[in-house]
Scaffold this motif. Sequence first.
Motif, short mmCIF file in Angstrom:
data_model
loop_
_atom_site.label_atom_id
_atom_site.label_comp_id
_atom_site.label_asym_id
_atom_site.label_seq_id
_atom_site.Cartn_x
_atom_site.Cartn_y
_atom_site.Cartn_z
N SER A 2 0.72 -1.16 -0.26
CA SER A 2 0.07 0.15 0.02
C SER A 2 1.02 1.21 0.19
CB SER A 2 -0.98 -0.10 1.27
OG SER A 2 -0.19 0.15 2.54
N ILE A 3 0.24 2.34 -0.59
CA ILE A 3 0.92 3.62 -0.62
C ILE A 3 0.63 4.34 0.60
CG2 ILE A 3 1.19 5.65 -2.10
CD1 ILE A 3 0.56 4.24 -4.27
N SER A 4 1.68 4.97 1.01
CA SER A 4 1.43 5.77 2.51
C SER A 4 0.70 6.87 2.29
CB SER A 4 2.55 6.07 3.07
OG SER A 4 3.21 7.17 2.43
N ILE A 5 -0.10 7.33 3.19
CA ILE A 5 -1.02 8.64 3.04
C ILE A 5 0.18 9.70 2.82
CG2 ILE A 5 -2.43 10.06 4.23
CD1 ILE A 5 -3.69 7.60 3.08
N THR A 6 1.18 9.65 3.76
CA THR A 6 2.10 10.73 3.56
C THR A 6 2.80 10.79 2.09
OG1 THR A 6 3.19 10.45 5.75
CG2 THR A 6 4.59 11.55 4.27
N TYR A 67 8.49 14.56 4.38
CA TYR A 67 8.91 13.11 3.86
C TYR A 67 9.37 12.46 5.46
CZ TYR A 67 10.83 8.95 1.63
OH TYR A 67 11.16 7.73 1.43
N PHE A 68 10.27 13.22 6.08
CA PHE A 68 11.28 12.75 6.98
C PHE A 68 10.11 12.48 8.41
CE2 PHE A 68 13.92 13.26 10.82
CZ PHE A 68 14.81 12.18 10.30
N PHE A 69 9.28 13.41 8.70
CA PHE A 69 8.66 13.45 9.78
C PHE A 69 7.10 12.76 9.74
CE2 PHE A 69 11.54 16.74 10.60
CZ PHE A 69 11.98 16.33 12.01
N GLY A 70 6.44 12.91 8.68
CA GLY A 70 5.21 12.37 8.07
C GLY A 70 4.96 10.98 8.70
N PRO A 71 5.85 10.07 8.18
CA PRO A 71 5.62 8.68 8.40
C PRO A 71 5.62 8.31 9.84
CG PRO A 71 7.22 8.79 6.72
CD PRO A 71 7.12 10.32 7.41
N ILE A 72 6.21 9.05 10.71
CA ILE A 72 6.18 8.86 12.13
C ILE A 72 4.82 9.23 12.81
CG2 ILE A 72 7.09 9.58 14.46
CD1 ILE A 72 9.82 10.34 12.88
N VAL A 73 4.17 10.38 12.37
CA VAL A 73 2.90 10.67 12.77
C VAL A 73 1.84 9.69 12.19
CG1 VAL A 73 1.34 12.53 12.85
CG2 VAL A 73 3.85 13.05 12.90
N GLU A 74 1.99 9.35 10.97
CA GLU A 74 1.12 8.47 10.38
C GLU A 74 1.09 7.20 11.08
OE1 GLU A 74 0.14 6.42 5.94
OE2 GLU A 74 1.79 7.90 6.31
N GLY A 75 2.22 6.79 11.40
CA GLY A 75 2.44 5.42 12.14
C GLY A 75 1.75 5.43 13.73
N GLU A 80 -3.01 4.22 17.06
CA GLU A 80 -3.94 4.70 18.07
C GLU A 80 -5.23 4.30 17.57
OE1 GLU A 80 -4.96 6.47 21.51
OE2 GLU A 80 -3.27 5.70 20.80
N PHE A 81 -5.47 4.24 16.28
CA PHE A 81 -6.88 4.35 15.66
C PHE A 81 -7.06 3.08 14.83
CE2 PHE A 81 -6.26 8.85 16.21
CZ PHE A 81 -6.94 9.09 17.51
N GLY A 82 -6.24 2.30 14.51
CA GLY A 82 -6.16 1.02 13.73
C GLY A 82 -6.78 1.37 12.16
N ALA A 83 -7.92 0.94 11.89
CA ALA A 83 -8.47 0.82 10.48
C ALA A 83 -8.87 2.44 10.26
CB ALA A 83 -9.62 0.11 10.38
N ALA A 84 -9.01 3.15 11.29
CA ALA A 84 -9.34 4.49 10.92
C ALA A 84 -8.24 5.35 11.05
CB ALA A 84 -10.29 5.03 12.25
N GLY A 85 -7.04 4.92 11.07
CA GLY A 85 -5.82 5.46 11.11
C GLY A 85 -5.46 6.53 10.20
N HIS A 86 -5.79 6.00 8.84
CA HIS A 86 -5.55 6.90 7.62
C HIS A 86 -6.46 7.73 7.53
CE1 HIS A 86 -3.60 3.24 5.40
NE2 HIS A 86 -2.67 3.98 5.91
N THR A 87 -7.71 7.83 7.95
CA THR A 87 -8.88 8.71 7.86
C THR A 87 -8.35 9.93 8.95
OG1 THR A 87 -10.49 7.35 7.15
CG2 THR A 87 -11.20 9.65 8.19
N SER A 88 -7.81 9.46 10.26
CA SER A 88 -7.50 10.36 11.12
C SER A 88 -6.43 11.11 10.91
CB SER A 88 -7.08 9.62 12.51
OG SER A 88 -8.37 8.68 13.01
N TYR A 89 -5.38 10.69 10.18
CA TYR A 89 -4.11 11.22 9.74
C TYR A 89 -4.44 12.35 8.70
CZ TYR A 89 0.60 11.71 7.78
OH TYR A 89 1.85 12.35 7.43
N ILE A 90 -5.25 12.04 7.83
CA ILE A 90 -5.67 12.91 6.82
C ILE A 90 -6.48 14.18 7.49
CG2 ILE A 90 -7.37 13.36 4.87
CD1 ILE A 90 -6.81 10.45 3.85
N ILE A 91 -7.38 14.05 8.32
CA ILE A 91 -8.10 14.87 9.05
C ILE A 91 -7.10 15.81 9.75
CG2 ILE A 91 -9.75 15.34 10.84
CD1 ILE A 91 -11.42 12.96 10.01
N PHE A 92 -6.17 15.23 10.38
CA PHE A 92 -5.16 15.84 11.31
C PHE A 92 -4.35 16.88 10.41
CE2 PHE A 92 -0.47 16.07 12.04
CZ PHE A 92 -0.50 16.82 13.34
N TYR A 93 -3.99 16.24 9.13
CA TYR A 93 -3.35 17.25 8.25
C TYR A 93 -4.09 18.31 7.64
CZ TYR A 93 -0.10 18.53 4.28
OH TYR A 93 0.74 19.46 3.52
#
Length: 205
Positions: A2-6, A67-75, A80-93
Motif C-alpha cells: 500500500s502507498i502511504s498517506i504521507t 517526508y522525514f517526519f510524516g511517516p512517524i505521525v502516520e504510524g 492509535e486508531f487502527g483501521a481509522a488511522g488513515h482517515t484520522s491522519y488525513i483529518i489531522f493534516y
Amino acid sequence: MSISITNIIIAINVIISFVAFQDENAFYKLCFWPEKVWHEKEWIRILSGGFLHANMPHLLFNMFSFYFFGPIVEGYFMQEFGAAGHTSYIIFYILAVVVANIPDLYQHKDDPQYRAVGASGAVSAVIFATILFSPLSLIYLFMFLKMPAFVFGILFLIYSAYMARRQSDNIGHLAHFSGAIFGIVYPLVFQPTLFMECLNQIIGR
C-alpha cells in the motif's frame, strides 16, 4: 504494497504546485488570500493555499521535511486508531493547514496585498507532533548542529513568535507557530497521557 498517506499528500502538493508554477492564474485562484476569504467568502483558499508553493526550493524544503517526519505521525495514528488511522491522519493534516492559516486570516483580512502559500503550517504540526511523541530524538539544524527535539521545539516557537511580531520578511512565521501548537494539542485531545509521557522522557534524560 500500500502507498502511504504521507506519499499521497506529497504527490498532491507536487502536482498542484507544478500546475501553479506553469499557470499564474491558477496560482492566484488557489493561494491563501485573506482579504478574498474574509470579504468575498472564498473559504476554499484557507485549504488550497497549503497545497501550492512559491517556487521549487520552497516546495522541496517543505516536502523533504514532511517526508522525514510524516511517516512517524502516520504510524502513530495507525497504531492509535487502527483501521481509522488513515482517515484520522488525513483529518489531522487538513485541519493543520486550516488552523495554521486562521491567525493570518484575522490579521490580514483587510490587506488586499497579503497572500500566502505553502505547507509550512501543516509541516510544523507534523514536526511538533513528532516532538511530542519522541522529545529526545535528535534534530540536525543546518545539517550539522544537533540538539534534542524538545530543545529545537522551544527555540522554534520563540523564534516564530518573535519574527511574527516583527513582520520583517515574507515568511509565514505566525502560521508556523500556529501549526506547531496544533501539532501538540491535537494528539493530546485523543490521548492526554502523552503530555506526562513526554515530560517524563525529558525529566529522566
